[in-house]
Design a protein around this motif. Structure first.
Motif, PDB file in Angstrom:
ATOM      1  N   ASP A  70       0.813  -1.211   0.030  1.00  0.00           N
ATOM      2  CA  ASP A  70      -0.013   0.047   0.216  1.00  0.00           C
ATOM      3  C   ASP A  70       0.837   1.278   0.110  1.00  0.00           C
ATOM      4  N   ILE A  71       1.877   1.347  -0.740  1.00  0.00           N
ATOM      5  CA  ILE A  71       2.804   2.238  -0.835  1.00  0.00           C
ATOM      6  C   ILE A  71       2.067   3.549  -1.334  1.00  0.00           C
ATOM      7  N   SER A  72       1.096   3.709  -1.844  1.00  0.00           N
ATOM      8  CA  SER A  72       0.342   4.934  -2.227  1.00  0.00           C
ATOM      9  C   SER A  72      -0.478   5.446  -1.129  1.00  0.00           C
ATOM     10  N   ASP A  73      -0.793   4.609  -0.186  1.00  0.00           N
ATOM     11  CA  ASP A  73      -1.460   5.004   1.021  1.00  0.00           C
ATOM     12  C   ASP A  73      -0.998   5.947   1.874  1.00  0.00           C
ATOM     13  N   THR A  74      -1.674   6.422   2.840  1.00  0.00           N
ATOM     14  CA  THR A  74      -1.166   7.175   3.839  1.00  0.00           C
ATOM     15  C   THR A  74      -0.736   6.179   5.081  1.00  0.00           C
ATOM     16  N   ILE A  75      -1.183   5.143   5.153  1.00  0.00           N
ATOM     17  CA  ILE A  75      -0.926   4.057   6.064  1.00  0.00           C
ATOM     18  C   ILE A  75      -0.119   2.618   5.647  1.00  0.00           C
ATOM     19  N   PRO A  76       0.984   2.738   4.831  1.00  0.00           N
ATOM     20  CA  PRO A  76       1.486   1.682   4.432  1.00  0.00           C
ATOM     21  C   PRO A  76       1.850   0.480   5.646  1.00  0.00           C
ATOM     22  N   SER A  77       2.043  -0.633   5.163  1.00  0.00           N
ATOM     23  CA  SER A  77       2.647  -1.846   5.984  1.00  0.00           C
ATOM     24  C   SER A  77       3.940  -2.326   5.228  1.00  0.00           C
ATOM     25  N   PHE A  78       4.581  -3.295   5.790  1.00  0.00           N
ATOM     26  CA  PHE A  78       5.401  -3.959   5.160  1.00  0.00           C
ATOM     27  C   PHE A  78       5.830  -5.414   5.760  1.00  0.00           C
ATOM     28  N   ILE A  99      13.978   0.968   7.038  1.00  0.00           N
ATOM     29  CA  ILE A  99      12.595   1.060   6.227  1.00  0.00           C
ATOM     30  C   ILE A  99      11.695   2.066   6.936  1.00  0.00           C
ATOM     31  N   VAL A 100      11.500   2.277   8.119  1.00  0.00           N
ATOM     32  CA  VAL A 100      10.716   3.088   8.694  1.00  0.00           C
ATOM     33  C   VAL A 100      11.198   4.734   8.210  1.00  0.00           C
ATOM     34  N   ASP A 101      12.576   4.744   8.312  1.00  0.00           N
ATOM     35  CA  ASP A 101      13.109   6.087   7.931  1.00  0.00           C
ATOM     36  C   ASP A 101      12.624   6.405   6.250  1.00  0.00           C
ATOM     37  N   ILE A 113       2.861   3.674  10.133  1.00  0.00           N
ATOM     38  CA  ILE A 113       3.333   2.450   9.276  1.00  0.00           C
ATOM     39  C   ILE A 113       2.943   1.712  10.191  1.00  0.00           C
ATOM     40  N   GLU A 114       2.120   0.504   9.639  1.00  0.00           N
ATOM     41  CA  GLU A 114       1.834  -0.569  10.410  1.00  0.00           C
ATOM     42  C   GLU A 114       2.375  -1.819  10.063  1.00  0.00           C
ATOM     43  N   ALA A 115       2.716  -2.648  11.138  1.00  0.00           N
ATOM     44  CA  ALA A 115       3.185  -4.099  10.829  1.00  0.00           C
ATOM     45  C   ALA A 115       2.356  -5.127  11.471  1.00  0.00           C
ATOM     46  N   ASP A 152      -3.346 -16.381  15.999  1.00  0.00           N
ATOM     47  CA  ASP A 152      -3.650 -14.967  16.371  1.00  0.00           C
ATOM     48  C   ASP A 152      -2.739 -14.197  15.644  1.00  0.00           C
ATOM     49  N   SER A 153      -3.069 -12.897  15.470  1.00  0.00           N
ATOM     50  CA  SER A 153      -2.089 -11.813  14.919  1.00  0.00           C
ATOM     51  C   SER A 153      -2.060 -10.670  15.845  1.00  0.00           C
ATOM     52  N   ILE A 154      -0.953  -9.931  15.719  1.00  0.00           N
ATOM     53  CA  ILE A 154      -0.867  -8.790  16.593  1.00  0.00           C
ATOM     54  C   ILE A 154      -0.312  -7.488  15.562  1.00  0.00           C
ATOM     55  N   CYS A 155      -1.047  -6.445  15.814  1.00  0.00           N
ATOM     56  CA  CYS A 155      -0.768  -5.096  14.981  1.00  0.00           C
ATOM     57  C   CYS A 155       0.205  -4.278  15.800  1.00  0.00           C
ATOM     58  N   TYR A 156       0.954  -3.739  15.027  1.00  0.00           N
ATOM     59  CA  TYR A 156       2.046  -2.712  15.647  1.00  0.00           C
ATOM     60  C   TYR A 156       2.029  -1.686  14.793  1.00  0.00           C
ATOM     61  N   SER A 157       2.281  -0.327  15.085  1.00  0.00           N
ATOM     62  CA  SER A 157       2.611   0.825  14.387  1.00  0.00           C
ATOM     63  C   SER A 157       3.650   1.795  14.727  1.00  0.00           C
ATOM     64  N   VAL A 158       3.880   2.657  14.060  1.00  0.00           N
ATOM     65  CA  VAL A 158       4.733   3.818  14.542  1.00  0.00           C
ATOM     66  C   VAL A 158       4.210   4.849  13.692  1.00  0.00           C
ATOM     67  N   ILE A 159       3.826   6.113  14.655  1.00  0.00           N
ATOM     68  CA  ILE A 159       3.112   7.089  13.847  1.00  0.00           C
ATOM     69  C   ILE A 159       4.314   8.027  13.731  1.00  0.00           C
ATOM     70  N   ARG A 160       3.877   8.900  12.481  1.00  0.00           N
ATOM     71  CA  ARG A 160       5.064  10.184  12.246  1.00  0.00           C
ATOM     72  C   ARG A 160       5.645  10.853  13.567  1.00  0.00           C
ATOM     73  N   THR A 161       4.577  11.457  14.171  1.00  0.00           N
ATOM     74  CA  THR A 161       4.884  12.496  15.232  1.00  0.00           C
ATOM     75  C   THR A 161       5.778  11.822  16.212  1.00  0.00           C
ATOM     76  N   ASP A 162       5.620  10.400  16.636  1.00  0.00           N
ATOM     77  CA  ASP A 162       6.616   9.735  17.438  1.00  0.00           C
ATOM     78  C   ASP A 162       7.869   9.514  16.858  1.00  0.00           C
ATOM     79  N   TRP A 163       7.947   9.283  15.551  1.00  0.00           N
ATOM     80  CA  TRP A 163       9.342   9.074  14.719  1.00  0.00           C
ATOM     81  C   TRP A 163       9.943  10.337  14.696  1.00  0.00           C
TER      82      TRP A 163
END
Length: 178
Positions: A70-78, A99-101, A113-115, A152-163
Motif C-alpha cells: 500500500d505504498i500509495s496509501d497514507t498508512i503503508p505496511s511492510f 525501512i521506517v526512515d 506505518i503498520e506491521a 492470532d496476530s498482532i498489529c504494531y505501528s509507529v506514527i510520524r510524530t513519534d518517529w
C-alpha cells in the motif's frame, strides 16, 4: 556490525526464486514457497503493484527482502524476510529502522506505518518493540495460512510524530468501563 545496503528489486526473478525457496518462512502464510507460486505472483505484478520491493544486502550478498505494501496509501505496511543464516544477528532490527526512515521520507502525507505478525513470532515482536513500534491490537484467529491453520496476530505501528520526536505515545487501553 557491517552496514547493510538496500537496493530496489530490479526484476531479478531467478534470485528471488532462489532466496524465497531456499528458506523456510515459518511465520508467513506460506512456510515453504514454491517456484511456481513465486512466478505466478511475479507475472501478476505482485512485487510492484502498489508495492515497493527492496533487497537487503550484506557485502553484496542478498540476505533479505522487504516489501512495502500500500505504498500509495497514507498508512503503508511492510513485510520483511531474512535468510535463515542471518536471523538473530541484529540485521532485522537494522532493516526495520531503515525501512521506517525510508517510508516516512517518501512523502509528508504518510502518517503511520503498520506491521502485522503472528502472535507466536516472538523475534519479530521483539524487533518491532525495539524499533519504537507500539502494539495496537491483538487480533484473535485472524492469521490464516495457506495450509488452513489459523493463528492470532498482532498489529504494531509507529506514527510520524513519534518517529520525528523520538517518543512513544501510549495507546489508551480500556478507555470504557466495560
Amino acid at each position: 556490525m557491517e552496514n547493510l545496503q538496500y537496493k530496489p528489486f530490479q526484476n531479478e526473478l531467478k534470485e528471488l526464486i532462489s532466496f524465497m525457496t531456499i528458506n523456510s518462512w515459518d511465520y508467513h502464510a506460506e512456510a515453504n514457497t514454491t517456484e511456481e507460486s513465486i512466478i505466478q505472483l511475479y507475472n501478476k505484478g505482485w512485487y510492484k503493484q502498489d508495492r515497493e520491493t527492496i533487497w537487503i544486502e550484506l557485502s553484496n550478498k542478498k540476505i533479505g527482502l522487504m516489501i512495502i505494501h500500500d505504498i500509495s496509501d497514507t498508512i503503508p505496511s511492510f513485510d520483511i524476510r531474512l535468510d535463515g543464516a542471518y536471523r538473530g544477528c541484529g540485521y532485522g532490527k537494522e532493516a526495520v529502522k531503515w525501512i521506517v526512515d525510508y517510508i516516512f521520507n517518501l512523502r509528508d502525507n504518510i502518517n503511520k506505518i503498520e506491521a502485522y505478525t503472528r502472535s507466536d513470532n516472538y523475534a519479530m515482536r521483539k524487533t518491532l518493540n525495539n524499533c519504537a513500534f507500539v502494539k495496537e491490537g491483538y487480533l484473535r484467529s485472524s492469521w490464516e495460512n495457506l495450509d488452513g491453520t489459523i493463528y492470532d496476530s498482532i498489529c504494531y505501528s509507529v506514527i510520524r510524530t513519534d518517529w520525528k520526536e523520538g517518543v512513544l505515545t501510549p495507546i489508551r487501553l480500556n478507555e470504557f468501563p466495560y
